[in-house]
Enzyme design. Structure first.
Site, PDB file in Angstrom:
ATOM      1  N   ASN A  10       0.901  -1.486   0.019  1.00  0.00           N
ATOM      2  CA  ASN A  10       0.106   0.075  -0.096  1.00  0.00           C
ATOM      3  C   ASN A  10       0.875   1.376  -0.055  1.00  0.00           C
ATOM      4  OD1 ASN A  10      -1.600   1.968   0.610  1.00  0.00           O
ATOM      5  ND2 ASN A  10      -2.214   1.321   2.725  1.00  0.00           N
ATOM      6  N   TRP A  11       0.983   2.081  -1.334  1.00  0.00           N
ATOM      7  CA  TRP A  11       1.947   3.021  -1.209  1.00  0.00           C
ATOM      8  C   TRP A  11       1.366   4.321  -0.456  1.00  0.00           C
ATOM      9  CZ3 TRP A  11       4.428   3.108  -6.899  1.00  0.00           C
ATOM     10  CH2 TRP A  11       5.199   1.876  -7.153  1.00  0.00           C
ATOM     11  N   LYS A  12      -0.071   4.422  -0.230  1.00  0.00           N
ATOM     12  CA  LYS A  12      -0.619   5.391   0.347  1.00  0.00           C
ATOM     13  C   LYS A  12      -0.268   6.634  -0.586  1.00  0.00           C
ATOM     14  CE  LYS A  12      -0.119   3.376   4.777  1.00  0.00           C
ATOM     15  NZ  LYS A  12      -0.148   3.149   6.255  1.00  0.00           N
ATOM     16  N   HIS A  94      -9.341   1.258   5.320  1.00  0.00           N
ATOM     17  CA  HIS A  94      -8.139   1.512   6.228  1.00  0.00           C
ATOM     18  C   HIS A  94      -8.492   2.399   7.286  1.00  0.00           C
ATOM     19  CE1 HIS A  94      -4.187   2.553   6.782  1.00  0.00           C
ATOM     20  NE2 HIS A  94      -3.629   1.438   6.082  1.00  0.00           N
ATOM     21  N   GLU A  96      -6.425   4.520   8.191  1.00  0.00           N
ATOM     22  CA  GLU A  96      -6.343   5.977   8.108  1.00  0.00           C
ATOM     23  C   GLU A  96      -7.601   6.868   7.314  1.00  0.00           C
ATOM     24  OE1 GLU A  96      -2.685   5.473   5.845  1.00  0.00           O
ATOM     25  OE2 GLU A  96      -1.823   5.153   7.809  1.00  0.00           O
ATOM     26  N   GLU A 164      -5.066  -4.773  10.742  1.00  0.00           N
ATOM     27  CA  GLU A 164      -4.030  -3.998  10.992  1.00  0.00           C
ATOM     28  C   GLU A 164      -4.321  -3.123  12.276  1.00  0.00           C
ATOM     29  OE1 GLU A 164      -2.084  -2.698   7.254  1.00  0.00           O
ATOM     30  OE2 GLU A 164      -4.206  -1.548   7.297  1.00  0.00           O
ATOM     31  N   GLY A 170       2.847   2.028  10.918  1.00  0.00           N
ATOM     32  CA  GLY A 170       3.651   3.222  10.420  1.00  0.00           C
ATOM     33  C   GLY A 170       4.457   3.641  11.609  1.00  0.00           C
ATOM     34  N   SER A 204       3.577  -2.261  10.239  1.00  0.00           N
ATOM     35  CA  SER A 204       5.071  -2.332  10.350  1.00  0.00           C
ATOM     36  C   SER A 204       5.581  -3.594   9.953  1.00  0.00           C
ATOM     37  CB  SER A 204       5.480  -1.968  11.672  1.00  0.00           C
ATOM     38  OG  SER A 204       4.966  -0.654  11.939  1.00  0.00           O
ATOM     39  N   GLY A 225       2.857  -1.101   4.273  1.00  0.00           N
ATOM     40  CA  GLY A 225       2.952   0.168   4.074  1.00  0.00           C
ATOM     41  C   GLY A 225       4.265   0.697   3.650  1.00  0.00           C
ATOM     42  N   GLY A 226       4.881   1.216   4.760  1.00  0.00           N
ATOM     43  CA  GLY A 226       6.184   1.738   4.511  1.00  0.00           C
ATOM     44  C   GLY A 226       7.185   0.869   3.773  1.00  0.00           C
TER      45      GLY A 226
HETATM   46  P1  PGA Z   1       3.028   0.205   7.662  1.00  0.00           P
HETATM   47  O1  PGA Z   1       1.480   0.492   7.109  1.00  0.00           O
HETATM   48  O2  PGA Z   1       3.618  -1.237   7.140  1.00  0.00           O
HETATM   49  O3  PGA Z   1       3.628   1.416   6.953  1.00  0.00           O
HETATM   50  O4  PGA Z   1       2.647   0.131   8.963  1.00  0.00           O
HETATM   51  C1  PGA Z   1       0.596  -0.758   7.025  1.00  0.00           C
HETATM   52  C2  PGA Z   1      -0.715  -0.191   6.341  1.00  0.00           C
HETATM   53  O5  PGA Z   1      -1.025   0.936   6.715  1.00  0.00           O
HETATM   54  O6  PGA Z   1      -1.298  -0.795   5.549  1.00  0.00           O
END
Ligand code: PGA
Length: 249
Positions: A10-12, A94, A96, A164, A170, A204, A225-226
């Site tokens: 997930n590049w966000k 998600h 976020e 998650e 993150g 993470s 994500g990251g």
């Molecule tokens: P992260 O994000 O790996 O940076 O913790 C995961 C996500 O939000 O899907």
């Protein structure tokens, strides 16, 4: 039937046209893996990303969709639009989106249903906050999110669930393998098709913890994500998938 492992990135709100060489960079890891590989870039890059990975077996997905197919919704993107741009999946719910845009379970359900109607696999995200976990309510919260967010008719539907924990996203913190194992088994009990539905862990995930997390029985992959922004890290996570996989139905 065995569930196929899915490693999703997930590049966000990251990435630009110059990021598209990522697909060539992860292609060797993807080729050598039994896992299904999915990248969800920002929607501005979706079409080009779909072109960039054509023929490689890597898939692309959206990060969110509107609950309706079209209409007066400035700034929104519908599931059929994502499909037309080349998406096979779309992330919905998600944390976020839930936090930044006040998305409710009912809205996530409507988005999941819109995704299925458009021929996309919804990746439905759930997860508790730190306060909820500390209060011993993690399983209860996630079960209630699932009850409210899964499509009305979800039996025999191609769904993916992503657990998650909000506090792990993150932050560099991950849930312990015991907590992940317990939560994934609790989630499986809430699903209409427990044996065939893929449940991802997210929060993470990185090269250093991927093998431990992916080695758990009820963990069918990761939502990253990251670490999905760096091809070396993402390739290492793909390489951590050791489980034998069989094609999805
Ligand atoms: P992260 O994000 O790996 O940076 O913790 C995961 C996500 O939000 O899907």
């Amino acid at each position: 039937m065995a569930r196929r492992t899915l490693i999703a990135g997930n590049w966000k709100m990251n990435g630009s046209v110059s990021s598209l060489d990522f697909f060539d960079a992860i292609a060797p890891a993807a080729r050598n893996s039994q896992a299904e590989i999915l990248i969800c870039p920002p929607s501005t890059l979706l079409y080009q990303a779909a072109q960039a990975c054509a023929g490689s077996g890597i898939r692309v997905g959206g990060q969110d969709c509107h609950a309706r197919q079209s209409g007066a919704h400035t700034g929104d993107i519908s599931a059929p639009m994502l499909r037309e741009a080349g998406a096979s999946h779309v992330i919905v719910g998600h944390s976020e989106r839930r936090a930044d845009h006040g998305e409710t379970d009912a809205l996530v359900r409507a988005k999941s249903e819109a995704a299925l109607e458009a021929g996309l696999v919804p990746v439905i995200c759930v997860g508790e906050t730190r306060e909820e976990r500390e209060a011993g309510r993690a399983v209860e919260v996630v079960a209630s999110q699932l009850a409210g967010s899964l499509p009305e008719k979800s039996r025999d539907m191609p769904l993916v669930i992503a657990y998650e924990p909000v506090w792990a996203i993150g932050t560099g913190l991950t849930a312990s393998v015991d907590d992940v194992a317990n939560m994934h088994s609790a989630i499986r009990e809430c699903l209409p098709d427990p044996l065939t539905t893929c449940i991802l862990y997210g929060g993470s995930v990185k090269p250093g913890n991927a093998a431990d997390l992916l080695g758990l029985d009820d963990v069918d992959g990761a939502l990253v994500g990251g670490a999905s922004l760096k091809s070396i890290d993402f390739s290492a996570i793909i390489a951590a998938v050791s489980r034998k996989s069989e094609p999805l139905r």
